[in-house]
Design a protein around this motif. Structure first.
Motif, PDB file in Angstrom:
ATOM      1  N   SER A 101       0.946 -10.764   6.139  1.00 21.81           N
ATOM      2  CA  SER A 101       0.547 -10.433   5.338  1.00 21.81           C
ATOM      3  C   SER A 101       1.712  -9.833   3.790  1.00 21.81           C
ATOM      4  O   SER A 101       1.528 -10.338   2.873  1.00 21.81           O
ATOM      5  CB  SER A 101      -0.959 -10.641   4.567  1.00 21.81           C
ATOM      6  N   GLY A 102       2.856 -10.031   4.485  1.00 19.61           N
ATOM      7  CA  GLY A 102       3.571 -10.204   3.990  1.00 19.61           C
ATOM      8  C   GLY A 102       3.969  -8.078   3.158  1.00 19.61           C
ATOM      9  O   GLY A 102       4.784  -7.778   2.182  1.00 19.61           O
ATOM     10  N   ARG A 103       3.610  -7.682   3.667  1.00 20.44           N
ATOM     11  CA  ARG A 103       2.799  -6.014   3.810  1.00 20.44           C
ATOM     12  C   ARG A 103       3.504  -5.151   4.933  1.00 20.44           C
ATOM     13  O   ARG A 103       3.942  -5.114   5.608  1.00 20.44           O
ATOM     14  CB  ARG A 103       1.550  -5.481   3.644  1.00 20.44           C
ATOM     15  N   ASP A 104       4.233  -3.306   3.856  1.00 16.94           N
ATOM     16  CA  ASP A 104       4.296  -2.646   4.557  1.00 16.94           C
ATOM     17  C   ASP A 104       3.413  -1.996   5.333  1.00 16.94           C
ATOM     18  O   ASP A 104       2.528  -1.872   4.881  1.00 16.94           O
ATOM     19  CB  ASP A 104       5.507  -2.496   3.835  1.00 16.94           C
ATOM     20  N   GLN A 105       3.874  -1.926   6.761  1.00 22.38           N
ATOM     21  CA  GLN A 105       3.026  -1.061   7.322  1.00 22.38           C
ATOM     22  C   GLN A 105       2.482   0.438   7.651  1.00 22.38           C
ATOM     23  O   GLN A 105       1.391   0.432   7.342  1.00 22.38           O
ATOM     24  CB  GLN A 105       3.626  -1.173   9.266  1.00 22.38           C
ATOM     25  N   THR A 106       3.845   0.845   6.675  1.00 19.73           N
ATOM     26  CA  THR A 106       3.117   2.071   5.353  1.00 19.73           C
ATOM     27  C   THR A 106       2.020   1.847   4.787  1.00 19.73           C
ATOM     28  O   THR A 106       1.605   3.001   4.413  1.00 19.73           O
ATOM     29  CB  THR A 106       4.453   3.122   5.119  1.00 19.73           C
ATOM     30  N   GLU A 107       1.627   0.700   4.709  1.00 13.99           N
ATOM     31  CA  GLU A 107       0.552   0.403   3.527  1.00 13.99           C
ATOM     32  C   GLU A 107      -0.497   0.633   4.490  1.00 13.99           C
ATOM     33  O   GLU A 107      -1.881   0.749   3.804  1.00 13.99           O
ATOM     34  CB  GLU A 107       0.631  -0.439   2.676  1.00 13.99           C
ATOM     35  N   VAL A 108      -0.824   0.965   5.434  1.00  9.44           N
ATOM     36  CA  VAL A 108      -2.568   0.498   5.769  1.00  9.44           C
ATOM     37  C   VAL A 108      -2.257   1.617   7.214  1.00  9.44           C
ATOM     38  O   VAL A 108      -1.697   2.563   8.168  1.00  9.44           O
ATOM     39  CB  VAL A 108      -2.204  -0.195   7.289  1.00  9.44           C
ATOM     40  N   ARG A 109      -3.477   2.893   7.082  1.00 15.87           N
ATOM     41  CA  ARG A 109      -3.766   3.562   7.770  1.00 15.87           C
ATOM     42  C   ARG A 109      -4.599   2.872   9.200  1.00 15.87           C
ATOM     43  O   ARG A 109      -5.449   2.893   8.932  1.00 15.87           O
ATOM     44  CB  ARG A 109      -4.098   5.013   7.123  1.00 15.87           C
ATOM     45  N   LEU A 110      -4.378   3.959  10.564  1.00 17.04           N
ATOM     46  CA  LEU A 110      -4.804   3.486  11.013  1.00 17.04           C
ATOM     47  C   LEU A 110      -6.039   4.953  11.300  1.00 17.04           C
ATOM     48  O   LEU A 110      -5.544   6.260  10.913  1.00 17.04           O
ATOM     49  CB  LEU A 110      -4.341   3.591  12.092  1.00 17.04           C
ATOM     50  N   LEU A 111      -7.112   4.704  10.801  1.00 15.35           N
ATOM     51  CA  LEU A 111      -8.345   5.587  11.417  1.00 15.35           C
ATOM     52  C   LEU A 111      -9.186   5.619  12.700  1.00 15.35           C
ATOM     53  O   LEU A 111      -9.283   4.699  13.248  1.00 15.35           O
ATOM     54  CB  LEU A 111      -9.966   5.664  10.282  1.00 15.35           C
ATOM     55  N   ALA A 112      -8.776   6.520  13.591  1.00 17.56           N
ATOM     56  CA  ALA A 112      -9.844   6.095  15.319  1.00 17.56           C
ATOM     57  C   ALA A 112     -10.466   6.578  14.998  1.00 17.56           C
ATOM     58  O   ALA A 112     -11.228   7.847  14.790  1.00 17.56           O
ATOM     59  CB  ALA A 112      -8.470   7.391  15.963  1.00 17.56           C
ATOM     60  N   VAL A 113     -11.687   5.505  15.557  1.00 16.91           N
ATOM     61  CA  VAL A 113     -13.210   6.333  15.408  1.00 16.91           C
ATOM     62  C   VAL A 113     -13.691   6.785  16.693  1.00 16.91           C
ATOM     63  O   VAL A 113     -13.913   5.887  17.583  1.00 16.91           O
ATOM     64  CB  VAL A 113     -14.551   4.973  14.496  1.00 16.91           C
ATOM     65  N   SER A 114     -13.752   8.230  16.544  1.00 18.76           N
ATOM     66  CA  SER A 114     -13.804   8.962  18.322  1.00 18.76           C
ATOM     67  C   SER A 114     -15.539   8.619  17.986  1.00 18.76           C
ATOM     68  O   SER A 114     -15.708   9.792  19.083  1.00 18.76           O
ATOM     69  CB  SER A 114     -12.974   9.975  18.216  1.00 18.76           C
ATOM     70  N   LYS A 115     -16.149   8.803  17.212  1.00 17.67           N
ATOM     71  CA  LYS A 115     -17.449   9.284  17.727  1.00 17.67           C
ATOM     72  C   LYS A 115     -18.186   8.734  19.223  1.00 17.67           C
ATOM     73  O   LYS A 115     -18.013   7.703  19.493  1.00 17.67           O
ATOM     74  CB  LYS A 115     -18.750   7.738  16.730  1.00 17.67           C
ATOM     75  N   THR A 116     -18.835   9.570  19.203  1.00 18.41           N
ATOM     76  CA  THR A 116     -19.521   9.579  21.271  1.00 18.41           C
ATOM     77  C   THR A 116     -18.554   9.448  21.914  1.00 18.41           C
ATOM     78  O   THR A 116     -18.900   9.850  22.973  1.00 18.41           O
ATOM     79  CB  THR A 116     -20.533   8.287  21.164  1.00 18.41           C
TER      80      THR A 116
END
Ligand SMILES: *Cc1c(COP(=O)(O)O)cnc(C)c1O
Length: 242
Positions: free
Chosen positions: A32-47
């Motif tokens: 999609s022509g975006r820079d990967q630094t624009e997307v933050r990964l949130l690791a969902v560790s619930k349970t």
């Protein structure tokens, strides 16, 4: 005969799974022509146990999402690393706001002024303002959390002036569907809304959207944070989710 390739994700180690998720994010950004630094990964560790958080931390993961307060607090209190950012992404009950205000860096699920006021009042003065996102009920589902689009501007204006909150953006959980067009429709509405609000609120930039099943279209539509649980930590035991 069992097909080894299609083994479910919970048999894959967190290391491999996290690498795969990074790969998916990078691919979605590239196409999609975006820079990967624009997307933050949130690791969902619930349970999941603290050991799972620690393993992801060793691989460079710093942002973790939690839904259940008791489960989250045990991890937050025992976590050895000072630079972990904890995001509250569950439904917020009034009697839980103080604990959330004391222990989290971000809240993604704000959808009522009453809760916003409590969080602001209860945020300790020696902590940075609590970063908040307003949850939008973008698919207009009954009995689903989130403010209706029609009521969003009023809530944004009221939250924006609260002293101990920093309003950073919007969040959504669209109706579950495998149909990419429907996914994109909801995500694009979010992006349009964020862009419109951003003209009056320059700090309102974040779009928390995309989970294991729809992260690719969320990124294509402009997500700045994706919240991934299952594809990193494996399937959850649903009995552990109250
Ligand atoms: C559980 C949860 C996630 C993660 O979902 P997965 O499908 O396991 O990736 C993301 N966002 C919210 C709000 C959640 O409750």
């Amino acid at each position: 005969m069992q097909d080894i390739i299609s083994e479910p994700n919970h048999d894959v180690s967190i290391t491999q799974a996290l690498t795969q998720v990074h790969h998916r994010i990078n691919q979605a950004c590239t196409s999609s022509g975006r820079d990967q630094t624009e997307v933050r990964l949130l690791a969902v560790s619930k349970t999941k146990p603290l050991s799972a958080v620690n393993q992801a931390y060793q691989l460079g993961q710093r942002h973790f999402g939690e839904n259940y307060l008791q489960d989250a607090l045990e991890k937050i209190e025992h976590c050895m690393f000072g630079d972990v950012c904890w995001h509250f992404i569950g439904a917020i009950q009034s009697n839980k706001t103080k604990t959330i205000a004391h222990h989290f860096d971000w809240v993604h699920t704000l959808d009522r002024l009453k809760i916003a006021r409590r969080l602001s009042e209860q945020r300790p003065d020696n902590m940075a303002p609590l970063k908040v996102l307003i949850q939008v009920n973008i698919s207009q589902e009954k009995n689903k959390n989130g403010v209706a689009l029609a009521d969003l501007d009023e809530l944004v204006a009221a939250v924006d002036v609260l002293p101990n909150l920093a309003l950073c953006g919007l969040m959504c959980i669209p109706a579950a569907t495998q149909d990419v067009d429907q996914q994109s429709h909801a995500f694009n509405q979010m992006t349009t809304t964020r862009d419109r609000l951003n003209k009056s609120y320059p700090q309102l930039t974040e779009l928390s959207m995309g989970m294991s099943g729809d992260l690719d279209s969320a990124i294509a539509c402009g997500a700045t944070m994706v919240r991934i649980g299952t594809d990193i930590f494996g399937a959850r035991n649903t009995h552990a989710e109250q």
